[in-house]
Design an enzyme around this catalytic site. Structure first.
Site, PDB file in Angstrom:
ATOM      1  CG  ASP A   1      -2.037   1.019   1.100  1.00 53.10           C
ATOM      2  OD1 ASP A   1      -2.448   1.321  -0.030  1.00 53.10           O
ATOM      3  OD2 ASP A   1      -2.512   1.514   2.131  1.00 53.10           O
TER       4      ASP A   1
ATOM      5  CE1 TYR B   1      -0.406   9.175   3.819  1.00 61.35           C
ATOM      6  CE2 TYR B   1       1.885   9.860   3.947  1.00 61.35           C
ATOM      7  CZ  TYR B   1       0.590   9.976   4.378  1.00 61.35           C
ATOM      8  OH  TYR B   1       0.279  10.876   5.374  1.00 61.35           O
TER       9      TYR B   1
ATOM     10  CG  HIS C   1      -4.385  10.886   2.325  1.00 58.33           C
ATOM     11  ND1 HIS C   1      -5.460  10.878   3.182  1.00 58.33           N
ATOM     12  CD2 HIS C   1      -3.564   9.877   2.741  1.00 58.33           C
ATOM     13  CE1 HIS C   1      -5.316   9.914   4.073  1.00 58.33           C
ATOM     14  NE2 HIS C   1      -4.162   9.287   3.836  1.00 58.33           N
TER      15      HIS C   1
ATOM     16  NE  ARG D   1       4.357  15.555  10.437  1.00 56.31           N
ATOM     17  CZ  ARG D   1       3.751  14.620   9.707  1.00 56.31           C
ATOM     18  NH1 ARG D   1       3.285  13.524  10.309  1.00 56.31           N
ATOM     19  NH2 ARG D   1       3.598  14.760   8.405  1.00 56.31           N
TER      20      ARG D   1
ATOM     21  CD  GLU E   1      -5.984   4.594   4.357  1.00 54.20           C
ATOM     22  OE1 GLU E   1      -5.334   3.827   3.617  1.00 54.20           O
ATOM     23  OE2 GLU E   1      -5.474   5.245   5.282  1.00 54.20           O
TER      24      GLU E   1
ATOM     25  CD  GLU F   1      -5.520   2.723  -0.414  1.00 56.88           C
ATOM     26  OE1 GLU F   1      -4.673   2.098  -1.094  1.00 56.88           O
ATOM     27  OE2 GLU F   1      -5.470   2.797   0.823  1.00 56.88           O
TER      28      GLU F   1
ATOM     29  CG  ASP G   1      -5.698  -0.305   3.363  1.00 54.40           C
ATOM     30  OD1 ASP G   1      -5.812  -1.504   3.669  1.00 54.40           O
ATOM     31  OD2 ASP G   1      -4.753   0.409   3.750  1.00 54.40           O
TER      32      ASP G   1
ATOM     33  NE  ARG H   1      -7.789   6.603   9.247  1.00 47.32           N
ATOM     34  CZ  ARG H   1      -7.032   6.526   8.167  1.00 47.32           C
ATOM     35  NH1 ARG H   1      -5.757   6.207   8.281  1.00 47.32           N
ATOM     36  NH2 ARG H   1      -7.565   6.729   6.970  1.00 47.32           N
TER      37      ARG H   1
ATOM     38  CD  GLN I   1      -3.018   4.403  10.548  1.00 48.92           C
ATOM     39  OE1 GLN I   1      -4.239   4.417  10.388  1.00 48.92           O
ATOM     40  NE2 GLN I   1      -2.182   4.913   9.675  1.00 48.92           N
TER      41      GLN I   1
ATOM     42  CE1 TYR J   1       3.151   7.252  12.434  1.00 44.27           C
ATOM     43  CE2 TYR J   1       1.587   7.334  14.257  1.00 44.27           C
ATOM     44  CZ  TYR J   1       2.446   7.980  13.383  1.00 44.27           C
ATOM     45  OH  TYR J   1       2.614   9.339  13.470  1.00 44.27           O
TER      46      TYR J   1
ATOM     47  CE  LYS K   1      -3.484   2.335   7.173  1.00 43.59           C
ATOM     48  NZ  LYS K   1      -4.268   3.115   6.203  1.00 43.59           N
TER      49      LYS K   1
ATOM     50  CB  THR L   1      -7.328  -4.741   2.102  1.00 42.62           C
ATOM     51  OG1 THR L   1      -6.440  -4.237   3.109  1.00 42.62           O
ATOM     52  CG2 THR L   1      -7.258  -3.842   0.878  1.00 42.62           C
TER      53      THR L   1
ATOM     54  CB  THR M   1      -6.185   7.878   1.296  1.00 41.23           C
ATOM     55  OG1 THR M   1      -6.213   6.881   2.307  1.00 41.23           O
ATOM     56  CG2 THR M   1      -7.501   8.641   1.311  1.00 41.23           C
TER      57      THR M   1
ATOM     58  CD  GLU N   1      -7.714  12.928   3.664  1.00 39.92           C
ATOM     59  OE1 GLU N   1      -7.207  13.815   2.963  1.00 39.92           O
ATOM     60  OE2 GLU N   1      -7.943  11.771   3.260  1.00 39.92           O
TER      61      GLU N   1
END
Length: 362
Positions: A99, A101, A106, A115, A167, A169, A194, A198, A201, A205, A214, A218, A303, A317
């Protein structure tokens, strides 16, 4: 037109007690390829044996199917099975699953969310397609229920995820590992959801990336649309210019628009056209270190999200991490998925339909 002669996606179907076998969707029916083409490679419960024949066989077979449906329809019609009489199965045996990114929108949205005082994108993001290896054994066909996963949701707390997400995709299916070009290796595309927990995760992660948040499920569409059928557009301008092994030899942007539906109501329309990294670049990066390919390898775009709020391909999102819930027409709201919710993702590529991938939470 959406499932007409210019489309012809492959899948695996069965009828009644008959064994699963390979077919091609044509309008509202499935063409039984074993009977129509008299080829036993299609009498198997996956596309893998056919995909392993390579690009020349794919192209010749597609041309033959188009010819039969154009000129021999009276004969071919005897091998068309109405969709409402069949069960659709996982279309290929998944060898490995990766997978990526690849949406800058996204990645930027999540960076700003988590952040807020830093640059949204990590320093490596514009230099390579970021990805991780997933779990091939939990890739399931559309319609398979998704059981809410359990795990560590925060320090010292184990339980069901409270932040179950999607997600939206696009997935790419490797057919011939030994092909000389991208077109000779990649057989086609399929829609991917996917599913993501959250809270699990977020806790797990760091420092090695996604794991149990995850790997529980899927979902993919039962249809694989041949690469040859898809309209291509120029890829997005990349700055800085990528290293030599990632420089595109051809345009491999794809004119695909997705549609995300929650409990029958459309909540988002993510555009694949704006993806920063293209599928040929994903494949190049996935193998540049010497990693091998196998027939049935699946890799997904990550995503898909656009610039507008109604073009985001995940709940995290769309709801900005649950602080702005989605308001549905029946008056209910969603921050993340609840038990009983059904999510369906559809897509079109120009006038072609890529089908749908759907799942209900239990």
């Amino acid at each position: 037109m959406s499932f007409g002669i210019d489309n012809l996606p492959y899948g695996v179907f069965s009828r009644g007690d008959e064994a699963p076998r390979v077919g091609v969707r044509f309008e509202d029916s499935v063409l039984d390829l074993t009977a129509a083409l008299h080829d036993e490679v299609f009498a198997t419960p996956s596309l893998n044996a056919f995909m392993a024949r390579g690009h020349r066989a794919w192209s010749e077979t597609r041309a033959l199917i188009r010819q039969k449906l154009s000129t021999d329809l009276a004969v071919t019609a005897t091998h068309l099975v109405p969709l409402d009489q069949v069960t659709l199965h996982l279309p290929f045996e998944v060898a490995d699953y990766v997978d990526f990114y690849c949406s800058i929108e996204h990645a930027s949205n999540l960076g700003r969310m988590f952040r807020p005082d830093e640059e949204p994108l990590k320093p490596n993001w514009r230099h390579l397609p970021v990805g991780y290896h997933g779990r091939a054994g939990t890739v399931v066909v559309s319609g398979t229920p998704v059981t809410r996963p359990h795990g560590q949701v925060r320090m010292g707390v184990f339980g069901p995820t409270a932040k179950l997400d999607i997600e939206a995709e696009l997935g790419f299916v490797v057919g011939s590992p030994d092909g000389a070009s991208f077109e000779e290796r990649v057989f086609g595309v399929t829609l991917v959801n996917d599913w993501s927990a959250r809270d699990i995760q977020a806790w797990e992660y760091v420092p090695l990336g996604p794991f149990l948040g995850k790997s529980f499920a899927t979902s993919i569409s039962p249809w694989v649309t041949p690469l040859e059928a898809l309209p291509r557009i120029p890829g997005r301008v990349q700055d800085p210019a990528p290293l030599d092994y990632l420089r595109r030899a051809e345009d491999w942007g794809l004119d695909v628009t997705l549609e995300v539906e929650l409990n029958g109501e459309i909540i988002s329309r993510p555009p694949y056209q704006g993806m920063y990294w293209t599928p040929d670049q994903m494949l190049a990066h996935m193998t540049v270190n010497g990693a091998t390919l196998r027939t049935g390898d699946l890799y997904a775009s990550g995503t898909i999200s656009g610039e507008q709020p109604d073009q985001r391909g995940s709940f995290i999102e769309l709801t900005w991490n649950g602080t702005e819930p989605i308001k549905l027409a029946d008056g209910t709201t969603r921050a993340f998925l609840e038990n009983g919710d059904t999510v369906t993702i559809r897509a079109t590529a120009g006038a072609l339909s890529l089908g749908e991938v759907s799942g209900t939470i239990r």
